[in-house]
Design a protein around this motif. Sequence first.
Motif, mmCIF file in Angstrom:
data_model
loop_
_atom_site.group_PDB
_atom_site.id
_atom_site.type_symbol
_atom_site.label_atom_id
_atom_site.label_comp_id
_atom_site.label_asym_id
_atom_site.label_seq_id
_atom_site.Cartn_x
_atom_site.Cartn_y
_atom_site.Cartn_z
ATOM 1 N N ILE A 77 0.821 -1.214 0.000
ATOM 2 C CA ILE A 77 0.000 0.000 0.000
ATOM 3 C C ILE A 77 0.855 1.264 0.000
ATOM 4 N N GLU A 78 2.127 1.123 0.364
ATOM 5 C CA GLU A 78 3.025 2.278 0.340
ATOM 6 C C GLU A 78 4.461 1.784 0.377
ATOM 7 N N THR A 79 5.346 2.516 -0.269
ATOM 8 C CA THR A 79 6.776 2.248 -0.193
ATOM 9 C C THR A 79 7.434 3.500 0.327
ATOM 10 N N LEU A 80 8.270 3.351 1.339
ATOM 11 C CA LEU A 80 9.005 4.503 1.849
ATOM 12 C C LEU A 80 10.472 4.170 1.980
ATOM 13 N N GLU A 81 11.271 5.181 2.213
ATOM 14 C CA GLU A 81 12.718 5.023 2.284
ATOM 15 C C GLU A 81 13.196 5.557 3.625
ATOM 16 N N ASN A 82 14.066 4.790 4.288
ATOM 17 C CA ASN A 82 14.579 5.259 5.574
ATOM 18 C C ASN A 82 15.870 6.057 5.363
ATOM 19 N N SER A 83 16.502 6.449 6.453
ATOM 20 C CA SER A 83 17.709 7.282 6.372
ATOM 21 C C SER A 83 18.901 6.560 5.752
ATOM 22 N N GLN A 84 18.845 5.225 5.655
ATOM 23 C CA GLN A 84 19.901 4.447 5.015
ATOM 24 C C GLN A 84 19.571 4.157 3.555
ATOM 25 N N ASN A 85 18.564 4.835 3.028
ATOM 26 C CA ASN A 85 18.112 4.662 1.637
ATOM 27 C C ASN A 85 17.619 3.253 1.335
ATOM 28 N N ILE A 86 17.041 2.605 2.333
ATOM 29 C CA ILE A 86 16.453 1.289 2.154
ATOM 30 C C ILE A 86 14.980 1.482 1.806
ATOM 31 N N LYS A 87 14.559 0.898 0.703
ATOM 32 C CA LYS A 87 13.160 0.981 0.285
ATOM 33 C C LYS A 87 12.363 -0.093 1.030
ATOM 34 N N ILE A 88 11.376 0.359 1.792
ATOM 35 C CA ILE A 88 10.589 -0.528 2.645
ATOM 36 C C ILE A 88 9.146 -0.535 2.146
ATOM 37 N N GLU A 89 8.634 -1.724 1.875
ATOM 38 C CA GLU A 89 7.252 -1.867 1.420
ATOM 39 C C GLU A 89 6.342 -2.115 2.614
ATOM 40 N N LEU A 90 5.270 -1.332 2.710
ATOM 41 C CA LEU A 90 4.272 -1.508 3.767
ATOM 42 C C LEU A 90 3.075 -2.235 3.174
ATOM 43 N N GLN A 91 2.585 -3.228 3.904
ATOM 44 C CA GLN A 91 1.453 -4.025 3.441
ATOM 45 C C GLN A 91 0.367 -4.072 4.508
ATOM 46 N N THR A 100 -4.099 -5.298 10.514
ATOM 47 C CA THR A 100 -2.718 -5.257 10.977
ATOM 48 C C THR A 100 -1.851 -4.903 9.779
ATOM 49 N N TYR A 101 -0.619 -4.549 10.055
ATOM 50 C CA TYR A 101 0.265 -4.112 8.985
ATOM 51 C C TYR A 101 1.612 -4.805 9.087
ATOM 52 N N ALA A 102 2.283 -4.846 7.950
ATOM 53 C CA ALA A 102 3.578 -5.511 7.863
ATOM 54 C C ALA A 102 4.486 -4.674 6.982
ATOM 55 N N MET A 103 5.774 -4.954 7.055
ATOM 56 C CA MET A 103 6.727 -4.305 6.166
ATOM 57 C C MET A 103 7.773 -5.319 5.748
ATOM 58 N N SER A 104 8.356 -5.068 4.582
ATOM 59 C CA SER A 104 9.409 -5.960 4.101
ATOM 60 C C SER A 104 10.391 -5.161 3.267
ATOM 61 N N PHE A 105 11.627 -5.659 3.239
ATOM 62 C CA PHE A 105 12.655 -5.040 2.412
ATOM 63 C C PHE A 105 13.788 -6.028 2.219
ATOM 64 N N GLN A 106 14.620 -5.738 1.231
ATOM 65 C CA GLN A 106 15.751 -6.590 0.881
ATOM 66 C C GLN A 106 17.037 -5.778 0.954
ATOM 67 N N THR A 107 18.120 -6.443 1.305
ATOM 68 C CA THR A 107 19.454 -5.872 1.170
ATOM 69 C C THR A 107 20.279 -6.905 0.406
ATOM 70 N N GLU A 108 21.502 -6.565 0.093
ATOM 71 C CA GLU A 108 22.369 -7.546 -0.579
ATOM 72 C C GLU A 108 22.554 -8.776 0.292
ATOM 73 N N GLU A 109 22.517 -8.569 1.591
ATOM 74 C CA GLU A 109 22.804 -9.629 2.545
ATOM 75 C C GLU A 109 21.600 -10.492 2.923
ATOM 76 N N GLY A 110 20.414 -9.889 2.927
ATOM 77 C CA GLY A 110 19.285 -10.653 3.418
ATOM 78 C C GLY A 110 17.933 -10.072 3.078
ATOM 79 N N SER A 111 16.911 -10.820 3.506
ATOM 80 C CA SER A 111 15.514 -10.423 3.361
ATOM 81 C C SER A 111 14.948 -10.216 4.758
ATOM 82 N N TYR A 112 14.126 -9.184 4.908
ATOM 83 C CA TYR A 112 13.597 -8.805 6.213
ATOM 84 C C TYR A 112 12.087 -8.644 6.119
ATOM 85 N N TYR A 113 11.361 -9.227 7.072
ATOM 86 C CA TYR A 113 9.910 -9.168 7.110
ATOM 87 C C TYR A 113 9.489 -8.864 8.545
ATOM 88 N N CYS A 114 8.646 -7.873 8.716
ATOM 89 C CA CYS A 114 8.180 -7.485 10.049
ATOM 90 C C CYS A 114 6.659 -7.426 10.024
#
Length: 135
Positions: A77-91, A100-114
């Motif tokens: 429903i929205e994508t935002l960027e934090n201070s480290q320039n990580i694009k975080i998808e909100l669902q 309820t809501y969740a967020m996810s993002f990827q880095t070169e090292e890993g995948s993150y889901y909250c």
Amino acid sequence: TDEEKARKEIRRVLSIQPIKFDYLPKGWQFSSYEINQEAGFGILFYTNGEHWFSVYMKKNSSDNVSYYQFDGQEGVIETLENSQNIKIELQKTENENEETYAMSFQTEEGSYYCNGDVAYEEIKKIAKYLMILDV
């Protein structure tokens, strides 16, 4: 703190950079963690005594493919960027008829889901102020 020990252990065992939250809603605190070395993931758990919020961190690996879907997921429903320039998808997700809501993002090292029982404005603040640490 126990939270710092958990992040260091995740970093040591999985060789993935853990998340640190510079913002959590009032009353929320670290509860526990879990590491599955064989599957290559770690989870941090947070609670306010009534509701739960979890952070799933998965190490990227050429011989390890992962797919994660939230219950009742309705899409990004929205994508935002934090201070480290990580694009975080909100669902938006659903949990027993609650929004309820969740967020996810990827880095070169890993995948993150909250995800967890957190209001939309709160998940936005959590996402905006999360940091990937090099512990």
